[in-house]
Design a protein around this motif. Structure first.
Motif, PDB file in Angstrom:
ATOM      1  N   VAL A  78      83.219 -29.293   8.077  1.00  0.00           N
ATOM      2  CA  VAL A  78      83.652 -28.037   7.463  1.00  0.00           C
ATOM      3  C   VAL A  78      82.443 -27.541   6.693  1.00  0.00           C
ATOM      4  O   VAL A  78      82.033 -28.140   5.707  1.00  0.00           O
ATOM      5  N   ARG A  79      81.853 -26.452   7.158  1.00  0.00           N
ATOM      6  CA  ARG A  79      80.512 -26.064   6.701  1.00  0.00           C
ATOM      7  C   ARG A  79      80.524 -24.727   5.954  1.00  0.00           C
ATOM      8  O   ARG A  79      81.034 -23.725   6.449  1.00  0.00           O
ATOM      9  N   ALA A  80      79.908 -24.727   4.764  1.00  0.00           N
ATOM     10  CA  ALA A  80      79.703 -23.496   3.991  1.00  0.00           C
ATOM     11  C   ALA A  80      78.210 -23.322   3.773  1.00  0.00           C
ATOM     12  O   ALA A  80      77.601 -24.035   2.971  1.00  0.00           O
ATOM     13  N   GLU A  81      77.607 -22.383   4.506  1.00  0.00           N
ATOM     14  CA  GLU A  81      76.164 -22.145   4.398  1.00  0.00           C
ATOM     15  C   GLU A  81      75.880 -20.844   3.641  1.00  0.00           C
ATOM     16  O   GLU A  81      76.764 -20.013   3.452  1.00  0.00           O
ATOM     17  N   GLY A  82      74.640 -20.713   3.209  1.00  0.00           N
ATOM     18  CA  GLY A  82      74.211 -19.483   2.552  1.00  0.00           C
ATOM     19  C   GLY A  82      74.710 -19.329   1.133  1.00  0.00           C
ATOM     20  O   GLY A  82      74.792 -18.218   0.614  1.00  0.00           O
ATOM     21  N   MET A  83      75.011 -20.443   0.465  1.00  0.00           N
ATOM     22  CA  MET A  83      75.597 -20.377  -0.878  1.00  0.00           C
ATOM     23  C   MET A  83      74.633 -19.826  -1.922  1.00  0.00           C
ATOM     24  O   MET A  83      75.068 -19.387  -2.988  1.00  0.00           O
ATOM     25  N   ALA A  84      73.335 -19.826  -1.636  1.00  0.00           N
ATOM     26  CA  ALA A  84      72.353 -19.312  -2.593  1.00  0.00           C
ATOM     27  C   ALA A  84      71.677 -18.036  -2.084  1.00  0.00           C
ATOM     28  O   ALA A  84      70.631 -17.644  -2.594  1.00  0.00           O
ATOM     29  N   MET A  85      72.281 -17.386  -1.099  1.00  0.00           N
ATOM     30  CA  MET A  85      71.649 -16.223  -0.465  1.00  0.00           C
ATOM     31  C   MET A  85      72.338 -14.907  -0.826  1.00  0.00           C
ATOM     32  O   MET A  85      72.289 -13.952  -0.073  1.00  0.00           O
ATOM     33  N   GLY A  86      72.964 -14.872  -1.995  1.00  0.00           N
ATOM     34  CA  GLY A  86      73.618 -13.644  -2.436  1.00  0.00           C
ATOM     35  C   GLY A  86      75.126 -13.734  -2.268  1.00  0.00           C
ATOM     36  O   GLY A  86      75.651 -14.581  -1.533  1.00  0.00           O
ATOM     37  N   GLU A  87      75.828 -12.847  -2.966  1.00  0.00           N
ATOM     38  CA  GLU A  87      77.282 -12.906  -2.990  1.00  0.00           C
ATOM     39  C   GLU A  87      77.906 -12.663  -1.611  1.00  0.00           C
ATOM     40  O   GLU A  87      78.904 -13.290  -1.255  1.00  0.00           O
ATOM     41  N   ALA A  88      77.323 -11.758  -0.845  1.00  0.00           N
ATOM     42  CA  ALA A  88      77.895 -11.456   0.469  1.00  0.00           C
ATOM     43  C   ALA A  88      77.789 -12.673   1.389  1.00  0.00           C
ATOM     44  O   ALA A  88      78.757 -13.042   2.068  1.00  0.00           O
ATOM     45  N   ALA A  89      76.617 -13.311   1.395  1.00  0.00           N
ATOM     46  CA  ALA A  89      76.421 -14.489   2.239  1.00  0.00           C
ATOM     47  C   ALA A  89      77.306 -15.643   1.767  1.00  0.00           C
ATOM     48  O   ALA A  89      77.864 -16.386   2.587  1.00  0.00           O
ATOM     49  N   LYS A  90      77.454 -15.771   0.452  1.00  0.00           N
ATOM     50  CA  LYS A  90      78.291 -16.834  -0.090  1.00  0.00           C
ATOM     51  C   LYS A  90      79.746 -16.638   0.329  1.00  0.00           C
ATOM     52  O   LYS A  90      80.414 -17.584   0.766  1.00  0.00           O
ATOM     53  N   ALA A  91      80.228 -15.421   0.197  1.00  0.00           N
ATOM     54  CA  ALA A  91      81.607 -15.132   0.582  1.00  0.00           C
ATOM     55  C   ALA A  91      81.828 -15.390   2.068  1.00  0.00           C
ATOM     56  O   ALA A  91      82.859 -15.945   2.480  1.00  0.00           O
ATOM     57  N   GLU A  92      80.839 -15.014   2.878  1.00  0.00           N
ATOM     58  CA  GLU A  92      80.943 -15.238   4.318  1.00  0.00           C
ATOM     59  C   GLU A  92      80.962 -16.729   4.632  1.00  0.00           C
ATOM     60  O   GLU A  92      81.738 -17.195   5.483  1.00  0.00           O
ATOM     61  N   GLY A  93      80.119 -17.486   3.934  1.00  0.00           N
ATOM     62  CA  GLY A  93      80.060 -18.927   4.166  1.00  0.00           C
ATOM     63  C   GLY A  93      81.344 -19.631   3.773  1.00  0.00           C
ATOM     64  O   GLY A  93      81.813 -20.527   4.475  1.00  0.00           O
ATOM     65  N   ILE A  94      81.930 -19.240   2.658  1.00  0.00           N
ATOM     66  CA  ILE A  94      83.177 -19.855   2.208  1.00  0.00           C
ATOM     67  C   ILE A  94      84.309 -19.492   3.154  1.00  0.00           C
ATOM     68  O   ILE A  94      85.174 -20.326   3.467  1.00  0.00           O
ATOM     69  N   ALA A  95      84.308 -18.256   3.633  1.00  0.00           N
ATOM     70  CA  ALA A  95      85.339 -17.833   4.595  1.00  0.00           C
ATOM     71  C   ALA A  95      85.227 -18.638   5.889  1.00  0.00           C
ATOM     72  O   ALA A  95      86.237 -19.041   6.478  1.00  0.00           O
ATOM     73  N   GLN A  96      83.991 -18.883   6.331  1.00  0.00           N
ATOM     74  CA  GLN A  96      83.792 -19.671   7.540  1.00  0.00           C
ATOM     75  C   GLN A  96      84.274 -21.103   7.333  1.00  0.00           C
ATOM     76  O   GLN A  96      84.894 -21.699   8.224  1.00  0.00           O
ATOM     77  N   ALA A  97      83.997 -21.649   6.156  1.00  0.00           N
ATOM     78  CA  ALA A  97      84.449 -23.007   5.852  1.00  0.00           C
ATOM     79  C   ALA A  97      85.970 -23.079   5.854  1.00  0.00           C
ATOM     80  O   ALA A  97      86.555 -24.071   6.317  1.00  0.00           O
ATOM     81  N   ALA A  98      86.622 -22.035   5.338  1.00  0.00           N
ATOM     82  CA  ALA A  98      88.088 -22.000   5.330  1.00  0.00           C
ATOM     83  C   ALA A  98      88.632 -22.017   6.753  1.00  0.00           C
ATOM     84  O   ALA A  98      89.633 -22.693   7.050  1.00  0.00           O
ATOM     85  N   GLU A  99      87.974 -21.296   7.650  1.00  0.00           N
ATOM     86  CA  GLU A  99      88.389 -21.299   9.053  1.00  0.00           C
ATOM     87  C   GLU A  99      88.168 -22.668   9.685  1.00  0.00           C
ATOM     88  O   GLU A  99      89.003 -23.160  10.451  1.00  0.00           O
ATOM     89  N   ASP A 100      87.027 -23.278   9.368  1.00  0.00           N
ATOM     90  CA  ASP A 100      86.751 -24.629   9.876  1.00  0.00           C
ATOM     91  C   ASP A 100      87.839 -25.599   9.423  1.00  0.00           C
ATOM     92  O   ASP A 100      88.324 -26.420  10.200  1.00  0.00           O
ATOM     93  N   ALA A 101      88.213 -25.495   8.137  1.00  0.00           N
ATOM     94  CA  ALA A 101      89.221 -26.400   7.580  1.00  0.00           C
ATOM     95  C   ALA A 101      90.557 -26.233   8.288  1.00  0.00           C
ATOM     96  O   ALA A 101      91.215 -27.220   8.655  1.00  0.00           O
ATOM     97  N   LYS A 102      90.966 -24.994   8.501  1.00  0.00           N
ATOM     98  CA  LYS A 102      92.236 -24.743   9.195  1.00  0.00           C
ATOM     99  C   LYS A 102      92.201 -25.308  10.608  1.00  0.00           C
ATOM    100  O   LYS A 102      93.166 -25.933  11.066  1.00  0.00           O
ATOM    101  N   ARG A 103      91.085 -25.092  11.296  1.00  0.00           N
ATOM    102  CA  ARG A 103      90.978 -25.549  12.675  1.00  0.00           C
ATOM    103  C   ARG A 103      91.025 -27.078  12.761  1.00  0.00           C
ATOM    104  O   ARG A 103      91.743 -27.641  13.587  1.00  0.00           O
ATOM    105  N   HIS A 104      90.284 -27.742  11.899  1.00  0.00           N
ATOM    106  CA  HIS A 104      90.214 -29.196  11.976  1.00  0.00           C
ATOM    107  C   HIS A 104      91.517 -29.867  11.564  1.00  0.00           C
ATOM    108  O   HIS A 104      91.925 -30.872  12.161  1.00  0.00           O
TER     109      HIS A 104
END
Length: 216
Positions: free
Chosen positions: A176-202
């Motif tokens: 379950v991967r959250a990338e881009g946490m230090a690349m600005g708020e937009a990238a952080k939000a996108e990374g957390i959203a992707q991690a949430a999808e990974d978590a649901k899928r797994h």
């Protein structure tokens, strides 16, 4: 079913891996009612790094010849490896620190990497002894590495954990991967959203597999 939840970030409430890890565990429990969760916070209760005393379990020293310090360290190693082996599911919060994992997580790995317990060597090579469990790694990173060839040589976090758990015999390893946490708020939000999808899928895949096993 036993689930071992491990956190390694020292950032407490500011930790992304802790936040997402709690969500993964909650979703797992929702799809697997009755799961018993054991929690290990390596930022609070990390084993010491290997030294002359804590290497006792690897050196094969006779119990009668162990010093008091070696006995104490052996007890720590035994507790950690037993806890890991008894878990059916392990959720590991593993942020990237300087291109690798936090040192406290490495210290835990060094304690559970025990010949005869989590792996063995044969004439054909090493054999993992800790298979049959699901390991979900909650990976958080300040930058972006997945699918970025130019950054591949700096990634020693997920690749290291794949090697370690694979060496232990774990074949059901999920990220379950959250990338881009230090690349600005937009990238952080996108990374957390992707991690949430990974978590649901797994967790959904795991729940479906569990139902299939029962039906079989």
């Amino acid at each position: 079913m036993k689930l071992l939840h491990i956190d390694s970030s020292p950032l407490a409430g500011n930790s992304v891996s802790r936040q997402i890890g709690r969500s993964v565990v909650a979703q797992w429990r929702a799809t697997h009612p009755g799961t018993v969760v054991e929690y290990l916070d390596l930022a609070v209760d990390a084993p010491s790094h290997l030294d002359a005393d804590s290497l006792g379990f690897r050196l094969g020293i006779d119990a009668a010849e162990l010093t008091d310090a070696q006995k104490r360290e052996n007890a720590v190693s035994e507790r950690l490896v037993t806890q890991f082996l008894e878990a059916d599911v392990v959720v590991v919060g593993a942020p990237m620190y300087n291109f690798s994992v936090p040192s406290q997580l490495k210290a835990w790995i060094d304690r559970v990497a025990q010949a005869g317990r989590t792996f063995k060597y044969t004439e054909q090579g090493p054999v993992g002894l800790a298979g049959g469990k699901t390991v979900i790694v909650v990976s958080s990173r300040g930058g972006k590495y997945d699918g970025v060839p130019a950054a591949a040589h700096m990634e020693h976090q997920e690749s290291y954990l794949k090697a370690v758990f694979g060496f232990f015999g774990v074949t059901d390893l999920r990220f379950v991967r959250a990338e881009g946490m230090a690349m600005g708020e937009a990238a952080k939000a996108e990374g957390i959203a992707q991690a949430a999808e990974d978590a649901k899928r797994h967790t959904a895949v795991a729940a479906n597999e569990g139902r299939a096993s029962v039906a079989a």
